[in-house]
Design a protein around this motif. Structure first.
Motif, mmCIF file in Angstrom:
data_model
loop_
_atom_site.group_PDB
_atom_site.id
_atom_site.type_symbol
_atom_site.label_atom_id
_atom_site.label_comp_id
_atom_site.label_asym_id
_atom_site.label_seq_id
_atom_site.Cartn_x
_atom_site.Cartn_y
_atom_site.Cartn_z
ATOM 1 N N ILE A 200 43.392 -13.865 -27.847
ATOM 2 C CA ILE A 200 42.670 -12.696 -27.317
ATOM 3 C C ILE A 200 42.623 -12.775 -25.796
ATOM 4 C CG2 ILE A 200 40.389 -11.593 -27.161
ATOM 5 C CD1 ILE A 200 41.809 -10.939 -29.778
ATOM 6 N N LYS A 201 42.355 -13.965 -25.252
ATOM 7 C CA LYS A 201 42.292 -14.138 -23.792
ATOM 8 C C LYS A 201 43.624 -13.753 -23.144
ATOM 9 C CE LYS A 201 40.813 -15.718 -19.788
ATOM 10 N NZ LYS A 201 41.080 -14.668 -18.828
ATOM 11 N N GLU A 202 44.733 -14.176 -23.731
ATOM 12 C CA GLU A 202 46.046 -13.831 -23.180
ATOM 13 C C GLU A 202 46.280 -12.325 -23.251
ATOM 14 O OE1 GLU A 202 48.586 -17.906 -24.044
ATOM 15 O OE2 GLU A 202 48.152 -16.554 -25.725
ATOM 16 N N MET A 203 45.837 -11.696 -24.329
ATOM 17 C CA MET A 203 45.988 -10.243 -24.443
ATOM 18 C C MET A 203 45.110 -9.529 -23.422
ATOM 19 S SD MET A 203 46.481 -9.467 -28.469
ATOM 20 C CE MET A 203 46.429 -10.927 -29.478
ATOM 21 N N GLN A 204 43.923 -10.083 -23.153
ATOM 22 C CA GLN A 204 43.065 -9.510 -22.115
ATOM 23 C C GLN A 204 43.753 -9.608 -20.757
ATOM 24 O OE1 GLN A 204 39.644 -11.968 -22.988
ATOM 25 N NE2 GLN A 204 38.506 -10.242 -23.840
ATOM 26 N N ASP A 205 44.382 -10.749 -20.486
ATOM 27 C CA ASP A 205 45.112 -10.928 -19.223
ATOM 28 C C ASP A 205 46.233 -9.891 -19.093
ATOM 29 O OD1 ASP A 205 43.508 -13.092 -18.659
ATOM 30 O OD2 ASP A 205 45.030 -14.604 -19.103
ATOM 31 N N LEU A 206 46.938 -9.644 -20.196
ATOM 32 C CA LEU A 206 48.005 -8.644 -20.184
ATOM 33 C C LEU A 206 47.437 -7.256 -19.909
ATOM 34 C CD1 LEU A 206 50.274 -9.723 -23.168
ATOM 35 C CD2 LEU A 206 50.801 -9.855 -20.731
ATOM 36 N N TYR A 207 46.302 -6.959 -20.510
ATOM 37 C CA TYR A 207 45.690 -5.647 -20.316
ATOM 38 C C TYR A 207 45.296 -5.460 -18.852
ATOM 39 C CZ TYR A 207 43.092 -1.426 -21.436
ATOM 40 O OH TYR A 207 42.659 -0.127 -21.494
ATOM 41 N N VAL A 208 44.779 -6.518 -18.237
ATOM 42 C CA VAL A 208 44.434 -6.466 -16.813
ATOM 43 C C VAL A 208 45.701 -6.246 -15.988
ATOM 44 C CG1 VAL A 208 43.585 -7.836 -14.862
ATOM 45 C CG2 VAL A 208 42.323 -7.815 -17.015
ATOM 46 N N ALA A 209 46.769 -6.972 -16.319
ATOM 47 C CA ALA A 209 48.032 -6.812 -15.587
ATOM 48 C C ALA A 209 48.577 -5.396 -15.752
ATOM 49 C CB ALA A 209 49.061 -7.837 -16.069
ATOM 50 N N TYR A 210 48.401 -4.837 -16.943
ATOM 51 C CA TYR A 210 48.851 -3.477 -17.244
ATOM 52 C C TYR A 210 48.118 -2.476 -16.361
ATOM 53 C CZ TYR A 210 50.298 0.320 -20.453
ATOM 54 O OH TYR A 210 50.835 1.441 -21.019
ATOM 55 N N GLY A 211 46.844 -2.722 -16.195
ATOM 56 C CA GLY A 211 46.042 -1.979 -15.229
ATOM 57 C C GLY A 211 45.698 -0.562 -15.621
ATOM 58 N N GLU A 212 44.837 -0.003 -14.800
ATOM 59 C CA GLU A 212 44.403 1.383 -15.002
ATOM 60 C C GLU A 212 45.577 2.350 -14.905
ATOM 61 O OE1 GLU A 212 41.346 2.669 -15.791
ATOM 62 O OE2 GLU A 212 40.815 0.579 -16.153
ATOM 63 N N ALA A 213 46.590 1.998 -14.127
ATOM 64 C CA ALA A 213 47.744 2.882 -13.943
ATOM 65 C C ALA A 213 48.695 2.833 -15.133
ATOM 66 C CB ALA A 213 48.486 2.514 -12.661
ATOM 67 N N LYS A 214 48.414 1.941 -16.078
ATOM 68 C CA LYS A 214 49.242 1.784 -17.278
ATOM 69 C C LYS A 214 50.708 1.574 -16.901
ATOM 70 C CE LYS A 214 46.251 4.368 -20.412
ATOM 71 N NZ LYS A 214 45.039 4.308 -19.659
ATOM 72 N N GLN A 215 50.929 0.562 -16.085
ATOM 73 C CA GLN A 215 52.267 0.264 -15.594
ATOM 74 C C GLN A 215 52.855 -0.917 -16.358
ATOM 75 O OE1 GLN A 215 51.362 -0.334 -11.449
ATOM 76 N NE2 GLN A 215 51.851 1.796 -10.951
ATOM 77 N N THR A 216 53.770 -0.597 -17.260
ATOM 78 C CA THR A 216 54.406 -1.621 -18.080
ATOM 79 C C THR A 216 55.118 -2.658 -17.214
ATOM 80 O OG1 THR A 216 54.707 -0.016 -19.844
ATOM 81 C CG2 THR A 216 56.067 -1.996 -19.952
ATOM 82 N N GLU A 217 55.746 -2.222 -16.129
ATOM 83 C CA GLU A 217 56.486 -3.157 -15.273
ATOM 84 C C GLU A 217 55.589 -4.207 -14.637
ATOM 85 O OE1 GLU A 217 55.476 0.501 -12.896
ATOM 86 O OE2 GLU A 217 56.443 0.174 -14.817
ATOM 87 N N ARG A 218 54.290 -3.943 -14.553
ATOM 88 C CA ARG A 218 53.352 -4.945 -14.041
ATOM 89 C C ARG A 218 52.994 -5.956 -15.122
ATOM 90 N NH1 ARG A 218 48.274 -2.262 -11.674
ATOM 91 N NH2 ARG A 218 47.730 -4.456 -11.486
ATOM 92 N N MET A 219 53.053 -5.528 -16.374
ATOM 93 C CA MET A 219 52.660 -6.393 -17.476
ATOM 94 C C MET A 219 53.793 -7.313 -17.925
ATOM 95 S SD MET A 219 51.662 -5.390 -21.388
ATOM 96 C CE MET A 219 53.275 -4.723 -21.590
ATOM 97 N N VAL A 220 55.019 -6.818 -17.879
ATOM 98 C CA VAL A 220 56.154 -7.557 -18.443
ATOM 99 C C VAL A 220 56.320 -8.956 -17.852
ATOM 100 C CG1 VAL A 220 58.671 -7.557 -18.722
ATOM 101 C CG2 VAL A 220 57.344 -5.510 -19.277
ATOM 102 N N PRO A 221 56.260 -9.146 -16.526
ATOM 103 C CA PRO A 221 56.394 -10.514 -16.004
ATOM 104 C C PRO A 221 55.332 -11.468 -16.552
ATOM 105 C CG PRO A 221 56.647 -8.936 -14.230
ATOM 106 C CD PRO A 221 56.178 -8.166 -15.443
ATOM 107 N N ARG A 222 54.094 -10.985 -16.701
ATOM 108 C CA ARG A 222 53.033 -11.836 -17.257
ATOM 109 C C ARG A 222 53.294 -12.129 -18.728
ATOM 110 N NH1 ARG A 222 50.425 -15.975 -17.748
ATOM 111 N NH2 ARG A 222 48.307 -15.868 -18.528
ATOM 112 N N LEU A 223 53.781 -11.151 -19.475
ATOM 113 C CA LEU A 223 54.109 -11.366 -20.880
ATOM 114 C C LEU A 223 55.218 -12.400 -21.018
ATOM 115 C CD1 LEU A 223 53.902 -10.784 -23.885
ATOM 116 C CD2 LEU A 223 55.356 -8.766 -23.530
#
Length: 142
Positions: free
Chosen positions: A70-93
């Motif tokens: 759950i913590k890792e998924m929360q981190d991904l959600y933060v990386a995804y951000g309010e702008a819902k930018q997948t390209e920000r999340m992918v490196p963290r994933l």
């Protein structure tokens, strides 16, 4: 919480849970910990999920199957951000998945070593006591 777009179908939590093989409690928990969101239905009675959030929940199910916490998924959600930018999340994933691969490789190495030790000890005991058993645990005439 996102606004509902005109004509967008909202899936009630109960229907969604059944279709995905989840419990409504699981979906509500994921919402409580901030890895998904729901929308208020226009009738105001129940909360539901837009097709976008249904896809997110399916993504979360896949991440859970891959062993993410759950913590890792929360981190991904933060990386995804309010702008819902997948390209920000992918490196963290990718980083998280690499960490999981390393952990699995370590576990596999430990298990391989343990298996080797067990096979060696089994052979030693079988030789010492002259008792050999086949793969089903039955005594053989060896």
């Amino acid at each position: 919480m996102d606004d509902i777009k005109d004509g967008e179908e909202i899936t009630p939590i109960g229907d969604l849970a059944i279709s995905l093989g989840l419990t409504t409690r699981t979906i509500r928990y994921w919402e409580e910990v901030g890895i998904i969101e729901s929308v208020q239905r226009s009738d105001g009675a129940t909360r539901g999920f837009t097709p976008y959030y249904v896809r997110r929940i399916k993504f979360i199910i896949k991440l859970k199957e891959l062993g993410l916490t759950i913590k890792e998924m929360q981190d991904l959600y933060v990386a995804y951000g309010e702008a819902k930018q997948t390209e920000r999340m992918v490196p963290r994933l990718v980083e998280i998945l690499d960490e999981h691969i390393e952990k699995i490789d370590e576990k596999m190495a430990k298990l391989a070593s343990l298996r080797k030790d067990i096979v060696s000890y089994r052979q030693k005991i079988a030789t010492k006591f002259g008792a050999s058993r086949d793969g089903d645990g039955n005594k053989s005439d060896a």
